[in-house]
Design an enzyme around this catalytic site. Sequence first.
Site, mmCIF file in Angstrom:
data_model
loop_
_atom_site.group_PDB
_atom_site.id
_atom_site.type_symbol
_atom_site.label_atom_id
_atom_site.label_comp_id
_atom_site.label_asym_id
_atom_site.label_seq_id
_atom_site.Cartn_x
_atom_site.Cartn_y
_atom_site.Cartn_z
ATOM 1 C CG HIS A 1 -1.946 0.995 1.329
ATOM 2 N ND1 HIS A 1 -1.702 2.307 1.660
ATOM 3 C CD2 HIS A 1 -3.297 0.901 1.127
ATOM 4 C CE1 HIS A 1 -2.840 2.974 1.674
ATOM 5 N NE2 HIS A 1 -3.818 2.153 1.345
ATOM 6 C CG ASP A 33 0.465 -2.379 6.205
ATOM 7 O OD1 ASP A 33 -0.484 -2.461 7.010
ATOM 8 O OD2 ASP A 33 0.380 -1.792 5.100
ATOM 9 C CB CYS A 36 -3.699 3.300 -1.625
ATOM 10 S SG CYS A 36 -4.831 4.665 -1.325
ATOM 11 C CD GLN A 90 -6.650 -4.273 3.967
ATOM 12 O OE1 GLN A 90 -7.652 -4.941 4.168
ATOM 13 N NE2 GLN A 90 -6.696 -2.958 3.847
ATOM 14 C CE LYS A 146 -7.524 -0.515 6.337
ATOM 15 N NZ LYS A 146 -8.415 -0.219 5.193
#
Length: 406
Positions: free
Chosen positions: A123, A200, A364, A203, A226
């Site tokens: 991202h 990261d 993104c 997700q 999220k």
Amino acid sequence: MENIDVNKIREEFPILSREVAGKPMVYLDNTATSQTPMRVVDEITRIYTRTKANVHRGVHTLSQEMTDLQESARERIRRYINADSIEEVIFTRGTTEGINLVASSFGSRFHKGDEIILTVMEHHANIVPWQLLSDRTGVVIRVVDINERGELDLEQYRSLFNERTVMASFCHVSNVLGTVNPVKDMIAFAHSKSVPVLVDGAQASPHLRIDVADLDCDFYVFSSHKMYGPTGVGVLYGKRKWLEEMPPYQGGGEMIGKVTFAHTTYADLPFKFEAGTPDFVGIAAFSKAIDFIEEIGMERIAAHEHELMEYTQQEMTKIPGIRIFGTAEHKSAVISFLIGTDHPYDLGLLLDKQGVEVRTGHHCAMPLMDRLGIPGTVRASFAIYNTKEDADAFLKALRRAAAILG
């Protein structure tokens, strides 16, 4: 599916009963943000109407109560991700700020010619902060490619490490391809070369159980919104040894020990990295979102979402001209696709006119789109409250859109 009463779960999400374009709404944009259960909304309302006061700054009752709520949330998150101590749990505004914090603060130790390893599936939030660091210091960014299934080239990943490598930073799960990366093995290899790692987890955190001790990552970042929680709240986990060495990211109230015009000392962890008034209401309410997840069970959530994704993806392959991007063996509940040469924006509009909410564009992840040779995709993504009826409505709308576009 997995003995989950999805209709009962949906009762906690009033937004799911609304209509779009005169049709029952099907919400499949969960990778961008999940919807929020009423228990979280009710907690926000309760705090605003009963307990709102600034944290750590007052001896009065409301301030003490609010401070207890925020710090209880910190402990709740510590347990949830299996961190060693609350000092390793830093509140941010989201995943993006967490990565920027690490790139700016931890990155201040890097020098011209040092190398940072990223992947082509990142991202922008895990690309641009490192580019800004490169502009300031002259560090060099190296990029790991993917294969035709959207899986990382692990041989190339290992080959990029050398005596100049100072950092590796990569996503746990791709927000476009859904690929679940073998981050534990990737971290172990980096550590064998004495290279620290940031993961990261934006997700991954809605779909996978996060155990930072088991992963042995140096930094892990994720966002509340999220995970069925409030917007504007994120978490940076960092190993204490690194956080203690790192300089503050921002200056202001709360992150100080003593301030004079001659010299300032800084607060102990975690407050050294929490300048200013935090979103203490959102932080406290995030605990309720974690309660929601744990009551159902992350394994059951993942199984439910995966079954929906597998069914939908299989049915999509029957549509002429369909192109699905990301077919990794280990994949999260995300489907990115195109139909022939139709523009993703056109597909998205036609789906919206039928009450189906999906994401369109580059998500993104422009470097990944360049790698795939496309301008963008349509992305459908699932959450615990989605049903087979949602999947069927999406498939019906997609077939109609495909027929209209010809």
